[in-house]
Design an enzyme around this catalytic site. Structure first.
Site, PDB file in Angstrom:
ATOM      1  N   ASP B  88       0.873  -1.260   0.051  1.00 56.38           N
ATOM      2  CA  ASP B  88       0.037   0.020   0.070  1.00 56.38           C
ATOM      3  C   ASP B  88       0.839   1.180   0.013  1.00 56.38           C
ATOM      4  O   ASP B  88       1.963   1.127   0.258  1.00 56.38           O
ATOM      5  CB  ASP B  88      -1.003   0.120   1.368  1.00 56.38           C
ATOM      6  N   GLU B 153       0.140  -0.822   6.115  1.00 55.08           N
ATOM      7  CA  GLU B 153       1.270  -0.107   6.591  1.00 55.08           C
ATOM      8  C   GLU B 153       0.981   1.259   6.984  1.00 55.08           C
ATOM      9  O   GLU B 153       1.409   1.712   7.776  1.00 55.08           O
ATOM     10  CB  GLU B 153       2.626  -0.371   6.004  1.00 55.08           C
TER      11      GLU B 153
END
Lengths: 404, 404
Positions: B88, B153
């Site tokens: 991500d 994250e």
């Protein structure tokens, strides 16, 4: 004189209804949406002036909202009093906190509720109705009267100064009377003889060229928020005194007579604290609450901001931090002199890791009347007779733009 | 081994194009608008894993974004390494500051520009392509490998912990390898062996029940902005040390060996200062910039607000003032212990005129690896060979939620 009082008493209820009509006009000067209402209110005031029997009354256009001027000069050789007031009002938001709608005046427990009833339509109305009672009851006034009722007091009286300069002769008077402050308590006739002045600044700090991550950069740079809090903390000392060198040089000290007079006023610090909802009052050491509010200069940060202020957490060292500072001045302080001292001091105490700049935003002169003027004696006599109670001299901590 | 390097060299250009494909997917985990892209990216990573020859790869759904897990366990008796990464990326605003669009990767001066190219798609891609080069060049890996590539994250790895607990056996490894930090300089192979932890708070102050006018009330009440700046100023002393009693009790001191190693790193404070754009660097007295960034706890106010923050001037003493505080922790500090110390201290130093409360917002443990573990020796050997340059041990001032 009896005829005057009789006329006022007989017309008391009608006067109240007329005041309601004046309050019903939503003359919010800060709102362009209400521009026509402000205009309408100016003409309404002019019609009242003509209706009560003033010799002349006129609406004067300005670059902003109009000024209403009226006069009654039928007492040659007698003093001339200029009465200042304003017919504009503050915004009314948030509406849901009003028990009754702001422009539908209602009377509860002997008080009238409605926007402008005490700031400043009520006071303007009382003066006009007093004049009416004289003119209808006796036919003449014992002095000469001029009325200057403006429509921009709540937005800083922006266009008033030009009008004052352009019409000096028309406005000339021996005494200026302003009824735009409060009574100390209900039933205690109060003459306000002093106002504080104002110097307002914005402090802008920059630490880095962009926001930094508090993990990756924390420990290597001076955070401008910390730099700002250090500056703010050095603006006052531990006794609550303003720490700017030279700041108190022009301050007129309180003399024993002043202090005794203030100490004798009916003012309860505990009631005041409860009304504010503060856990404890706080002020410059060595001065009473009223002395601090009225006779001592004060410094307050009115706004502070920097970094992330939303919901949740963001780990940022902001590039910038800002504060707005209001300094209230007393006689004989000058806002320009204070501004220079403030700028010098802030640049001196700013940590070397940040860039600092100061913007001058706003300024106003303090005012303190010489109460030995015969107008005060006359006012005291009149108020004492009207209220059947001792008159007190008070001051106000804020400013009125008209007073310079 | 030669075959591995040859395969990588021969396929270098294709690998770059494949990385671009990965970067083209706008997998912004904080944006619900991009939920499908995040999902698509997870499946894309799984397909890469299967394409390079991992034995198995699977997309695991969570309550948030999916986790991709793959493995290649063909080396019995050899150590198992778990490689952690994330697919991500952060939001891309403001778009006008990008020279080329964030999801159209472009190479300029030997660097690839595109969101995620260094955080963390580039690193994930390098590991996968290294494995591919082994499997295509030689056919087997010299160790066992597990890949855990998550999609949250950048939003705090909210659903990772449950996955780790639920799949302990599957994820078991001798070593965990994370490539999600920076090299000290281009061309200097750097092994990050320490991260700081985090304790994040919001301080809320109330002085009165409602905003007050700075003229009418200035001098009688404690302004909560002033109270807040006094609190902030007592959080650190004049040497830049955190002033909370007991705060340093669990801090592992820097030993001479650590300090020498840090001092020998190729790091130029003046270059660093210029990059940040600060007039002067600033940190805890007695420590170098790198020591302060990596090995010492720090405290930063990440946000401060109160009163009027718009354009122009408003003369207000606000009822409230607020600040957000990020404290970076080092081994062996515990965020919960620090939170309790912080709360006690703030309530103790808060002026009696205001009400104060502290919200605990966020916490994370610091991490410091034992570099005597043989995995470090192997890493140093490999990096030295690959870069033909000495390897340095570095730390990172921020945190990675996965590391606990």
């Amino acid at each position: 004189m009896e005829a005057v009082v009789r006329y006022a008493a007989e017309n008391h209820d009608r006067f109240l209804e007329e005041l309601k009509d004046l309050i019903r006009i939503p003359s919010i000067s800060s709102s362009t949406e209400h521009k026509d209402d402000v205009d309408r209110c100016a003409h309404f005031v002019k019609e009242i002036m003509l209706g009560i029997g003033l010799e002349s009354a006129e609406v004067w256009q300005t670059d902003g909202h109009p000024i209403v001027y009226g006069e009654c000069l039928g007492a040659p050789e007698k003093p001339t009093v200029l009465i200042y007031g304003h017919y504009d009002v503050q915004p009314v938001d948030p509406l849901d906190l009003w028990e009754t709608p702001p422009f539908e005046p209602s009377i509860r427990n002997g008080r009238m509720y409605g926007r402008g009833s005490v700031d400043d339509k009520g006071q303007v109305h009382i003066h006009l109705k007093a004049v009416q009672s004289w003119l209808k009851g006796i036919g003449t006034l014992p002095i000469n009267l001029k009325f200057l009722i403006e429509g921009e007091e709540e937005v800083g009286s922006k266009n008033l100064n030009v009008f004052l300069i352009d019409n000096q002769k028309m406005l000339a008077a021996d005494v200026v009377l302003i009824s735009d402050t409060s009574m100390l308590q209900k039933g205690v006739p109060s003459i306000c003889c002093g106002l504080r002045g104002l110097a307002y600044f914005q402090i802008d700090l920059r630490g880095s060229k962009q926001d930094l991550h508090s993990g990756s950069f924390g420990g290597a740079v001076k955070n401008p928020i910390h730099a700002l809090t250090e500056i703010v903390n050095q603006l006052k000392d531990e006794k609550g005194r303003i720490a700017i060198p030279g700041f108190y040089d022009d301050v007129v000290d309180l003399v024993p007579g002043d202090r005794e007079a203030l100490a004798q006023l009916p003012f309860d610090e505990e009631d005041y604290r409860k009304e504010i909802g503060a856990a404890k009052l706080y002020g410059e050491e060595g001065f009473s609450v009223l002395e601090n509010l009225w006779c001592r200069p004060t410094l307050d940060v009115c706004g502070i901001w920097g970094g992330f202020t939303g919901e949740g957490s963001k780990t940022v060292i902001p590039a910038e931090a800002h504060a707005k500072v209001s300094i209230r001045l007393v006689s004989h302080q000058d806002p320009e002199t204070v501004a220079a001292l403030f700028e010098d001091y802030v640049s001196k105490i700013a940590p070397p890791e940040v860039e600092v700049s100061v913007q001058r935003m706003h300024g106003g002169l303090p005012f303190l009347a010489d109460t030995s003027h015969p107008a005060f004696e006359a006012s005291v006599r009149a108020l004492k007779k009207g209220f059947d109670s001792d008159v007190v001299f008070i001051r106000e901590g804020g400013s009125i733009p008209f007073v310079q």
